[in-house]
Design a protein around this motif. Structure first.
Motif, PDB file in Angstrom:
ATOM      1  N   THR A 166       1.924  14.804 -14.441  1.00  0.00           N
ATOM      2  CA  THR A 166       3.040  15.121 -15.319  1.00  0.00           C
ATOM      3  C   THR A 166       2.763  16.387 -16.134  1.00  0.00           C
ATOM      4  O   THR A 166       3.590  16.832 -16.882  1.00  0.00           O
ATOM      5  N   GLY A 202      11.574   8.010 -21.652  1.00  0.00           N
ATOM      6  CA  GLY A 202      11.093   6.676 -21.304  1.00  0.00           C
ATOM      7  C   GLY A 202      12.012   5.831 -20.436  1.00  0.00           C
ATOM      8  O   GLY A 202      11.604   4.787 -19.951  1.00  0.00           O
ATOM      9  N   HIS A 203      13.244   6.262 -20.228  1.00  0.00           N
ATOM     10  CA  HIS A 203      14.202   5.399 -19.534  1.00  0.00           C
ATOM     11  C   HIS A 203      13.900   5.193 -18.060  1.00  0.00           C
ATOM     12  O   HIS A 203      14.130   4.127 -17.520  1.00  0.00           O
ATOM     13  N   GLN A 248      11.182   5.047 -16.417  1.00  0.00           N
ATOM     14  CA  GLN A 248       9.817   4.658 -16.091  1.00  0.00           C
ATOM     15  C   GLN A 248       9.747   3.615 -14.976  1.00  0.00           C
ATOM     16  O   GLN A 248      10.482   2.638 -14.970  1.00  0.00           O
ATOM     17  N   VAL A 249       8.859   3.864 -14.021  1.00  0.00           N
ATOM     18  CA  VAL A 249       8.530   2.918 -12.961  1.00  0.00           C
ATOM     19  C   VAL A 249       7.027   2.683 -13.094  1.00  0.00           C
ATOM     20  O   VAL A 249       6.241   3.586 -12.830  1.00  0.00           O
ATOM     21  N   ASN A 250       6.649   1.501 -13.564  1.00  0.00           N
ATOM     22  CA  ASN A 250       5.270   1.296 -14.001  1.00  0.00           C
ATOM     23  C   ASN A 250       4.882   2.439 -14.933  1.00  0.00           C
ATOM     24  O   ASN A 250       5.632   2.744 -15.850  1.00  0.00           O
ATOM     25  N   HIS A 251       3.762   3.116 -14.678  1.00  0.00           N
ATOM     26  CA  HIS A 251       3.370   4.155 -15.642  1.00  0.00           C
ATOM     27  C   HIS A 251       3.937   5.525 -15.290  1.00  0.00           C
ATOM     28  O   HIS A 251       3.670   6.500 -15.974  1.00  0.00           O
ATOM     29  N   TYR A 295       7.043   8.382 -14.399  1.00  0.00           N
ATOM     30  CA  TYR A 295       8.428   8.709 -14.712  1.00  0.00           C
ATOM     31  C   TYR A 295       9.111   9.182 -13.432  1.00  0.00           C
ATOM     32  O   TYR A 295       8.655  10.130 -12.796  1.00  0.00           O
ATOM     33  N   GLN A 346      10.050  12.871 -13.139  1.00  0.00           N
ATOM     34  CA  GLN A 346       9.006  13.873 -12.980  1.00  0.00           C
ATOM     35  C   GLN A 346       8.230  13.670 -11.680  1.00  0.00           C
ATOM     36  O   GLN A 346       8.072  14.581 -10.894  1.00  0.00           O
TER      37      GLN A 346
END
Lengths: 358, 292
Positions: free
Chosen positions: B11, B264-265, B267-270, B272, B275
């Motif tokens: 990221t 933050g919306h 997010q898939v596990n840790h 994004y 990105q």
């Protein structure tokens, strides 16, 4: 970097001098407890406060922040036109006094989140104007604290100045050149002597037994504890109790998720695009067009919060997303606690490993 | 090559920064063309100031905004090969923002940020047979990839497109599909869940098309883009064809508010999705409890 001493009676003088050139904020007494607020008179500053309802994150990421102003219009050909102008809100020289070590840990995470990858210019503009004066915690805030478990009993390198109360004086450590300049220009300080430093060491050593452990495991185990317990029954139990009100995330010093909303003036042409604190505990947080919700149940949302605090944030930023400040526990209406939950996961795991124990 | 996989970029790599003073400030772009595709979808042609090239990859998205209404992520429909001074977006009327967007006409301005995210890695796809399985509106981002391949046809192997729509009225790009049918270098099968009297093609969900094609699993990449519910079924079919998880790509639709890995919306596990996605391999997704 360098240790100085400031006699306690000199503190109000120091604060008053700073007030001439800075907005000075710090913990003040309110009707219900303590809160970070503007220091109007030096006597308002209470450095021996237990905890505040909100962490100082509100100075780094305001609850409501304008990102840009817009003006929409229709030109002579009847086409919709857009004008925009970025806004950088609350950018002013600010000193945050009396930040606890747990909250400094929260600030160090914010710096990583908003300044790594894409730089958030709105955050950066405010951040560059903020100086942090930390205060060493010598006793726990209350029973909700578990900072010792989370390793936030000492200050992370985010402070400009860090103060420790030692008998009749403060020992002040400088963490940055800006902090050093601040002290030289506004403070009546002397260099600490070896006697001062010996007293400081004694004070710091004496504080540790006053803090208690609340976790049954070490914080290093949290990422693996949460990985193993992704399917734990504990999440369902929490989901039944949780009201999904979002209080926990609002008061959390490491929660930074935000919503973006447009506000439109009554003339229907001008307005602001704003960002507002959001909460992953709310139902629509992961809802997409078409109606699919990636975290439909309260259990899945509260699990997500714990996964972020104890695992995901650590995977990305290499620090845990919980500082042990205890604010979510104090704010929770149904008494859901982080230590209670992590211990329940730990117990559930023991039960899985040894069914006879149950 | 079997097992080739683009590593997840961290990221910390900004992909594009448009030079404005705020990452949240959209570039003001102009709609130069708009036409109705189906009862629910319209296609808009958008021009950035000065006709600047969007410079995107198939699978990437832009944040489209109308000040006073809001902002939402929209996949780019045009391929890089067909993106010059303008690019196309195929937009379904699904909420407040897209509702207002559907009322816009050429000459109107909209806000654009991006492109954002990781698209499909063309360098990995080159030289391979490509099996694309879009469902519903997933055909829009799939167009970006398919057109790119058709415009650089000698760089890729076979191109197979399996397209599923709910009913004949919802089939996107009918003229283009007809054109593809006439070509020898693309194999196209279309199915609908609910046929009407006019429909003479395949009937049933998209997975029903898989038994009708044969592929060489050692040199094929499978790509599926569609509603979240579709993935688990399509992936089973792709695995059944002999593809391994690193050869299967998909695109994750998530709620997004910032596009730059902060809000933050998505997010898939840790990770994004804005990105590190929206394009992911099934192998990557397997490591995430939250993926499917």
């Amino acid at each position: 970097m360098t240790l100085y001493i400031l006699p306690k009676e000199q503190l109000p003088v120091f604060v008053d001098k700073l007030k001439a050139d800075f907005r000075v904020v710090g913990p003040v007494k309110t009707e219900t407890g303590f809160a970070f607020d503007d220091i109007k008179q030096a006597e308002q500053l209470k450095l021996d406060y237990p905890t505040t309802i909100l962490p100082p994150k509100k100075y780094f990421l305001p609850q409501r922040e304008v990102l840009f102003n817009y003006h929409t219009s229709i030109n002579e050909k009847g086409a919709r036109q857009i004008d925009t102008e970025p806004v950088f809100q609350d950018v002013q020289p600010t000193i945050i006094f009396g930040v606890h070590t747990c909250d400094m840990t929260g600030i160090s995470l914010y710096d990583k989140v908003f300044l790594e990858g894409f730089k958030d210019e709105h955050y950066l503009a405010r951040r560059e104007q903020i100086l942090i004066i930390g205060i060493e915690c010598l006793k726990p805030c209350d029973d909700a604290s578990f900072c010792k478990d989370m390793g936030t009993l000492t200050a992370p390198p985010v402070y400009d100045l860090h103060m420790t109360e030692v008998e009749s004086r403060y020992l002040i450590d400088t963490g940055s050149e800006k902090g050093e300049e601040l002290l030289q220009k506004y403070g009546e300080v002397k260099l600490a002597t070896t006697d001062d430093i010996r007293d400081l060491s004694r004070t710091l050593s004496a504080k540790w037994p006053r803090f208690r452990h609340r976790l049954k495991m070490s914080r290093d185990q949290l990422p693996s504890l949460l990985t193993i317990n992704y399917g734990a029954i504990t999440w369902d139990h929490l989901g039944e109790r949780c009201l999904a009100c979002g209080s926990c995330t609002n008061v959390c010093p490491t929660c930074f998720c935000f919503d973006v909303q447009d506000e439109l003036d009554i003339n229907m042409q001008d307005g602001q695009r704003t960002r507002l604190w959001d909460s992953c505990q709310l139902h629509e947080f992961a809802l997409v067009a078409g109606g699919h919700n990636f975290r439909e149940s309260k259990a899945s949302r509260i699990r997500h919060r714990f996964m972020r605090k104890g695992k995901y944030i650590h995977q990305v930023h290499d620090i845990l997303g919980c500082t042990g400040c205890g604010r979510c526990e104090r704010a929770c209406l149904v008494n859901i606690t982080i230590p209670g939950t992590l211990n329940a996961l730990h117990d559930e795991m023991q039960l899985d490993a040894n069914p006879a124990a149950g | 090559m079997l097992g080739t996989m683009t590593p997840l970029e961290t990221t910390t790599t900004p992909r594009k920064y448009n030079g404005t003073s705020s990452i949240y400030l959209p570039t003001v772009a102009t709609i130069t063309n708009a036409y109705t595709e189906t009862a629910m979808e319209k296609v808009f042609t958008v021009r950035l100031p000065g006709g600047e090239n969007l410079n995107h990859n198939p699978g990437q998205f832009v944040m489209v905004s109308i000040p006073g209404v809001g902002e939402a992520p929209i996949s780019v429909m045009s391929s890089p090969s067909r993106t010059g001074e303008t690019f196309d977006l195929c937009i379904r009327k699904a909420g407040d923002l897209t509702g207002v967007l559907h009322d816009l006409v050429p000459g109107d301005q909209i806000g654009i940020r991006g492109p954002f995210g990781r698209g499909f890695p063309l360098e990995v796809f080159k030289g391979k047979d490509i099996l694309v399985a879009p469902g519903g509106l997933g055909m829009a981002p799939a167009r970006s990839l398919i057109d790119e391949i058709l415009d650089n046809r000698d760089q890729y192997g076979r191109l197979i497109v399996l397209y599923g729509a709910r009913n004949p009225a919802e089939i996107l790009f009918r003229d283009t599909l007809r054109e593809w049918r006439g070509r020898d270098d693309i194999d196209l099968l279309v199915t609908v869940d609910h046929p009407d009297e006019s429909w003479v093609g395949h009937i049933g969900v998209i997975t029903r098309l898989f038994p009708r094609v044969q592929i060489n699993p050692f040199n094929t990449v499978g790509i599926t883009i569609g509603p979240p519910i579709m993935y688990r079924f399509v992936i089973i079919e792709m695995l059944g064809k002999g593809l391994n998880p690193t050869q299967i790509w998909m695109s994750f639709e998530r709620r997004m508010k910032c596009g730059v890995g902060k809000c933050g919306h998505c997010q898939v596990n840790h990770r994004y999705s804005c990105q590190d996605g929206p394009a992911w391999t099934y192998a990557e997704a397997l490591a995430f409890e939250e993926a499917l």
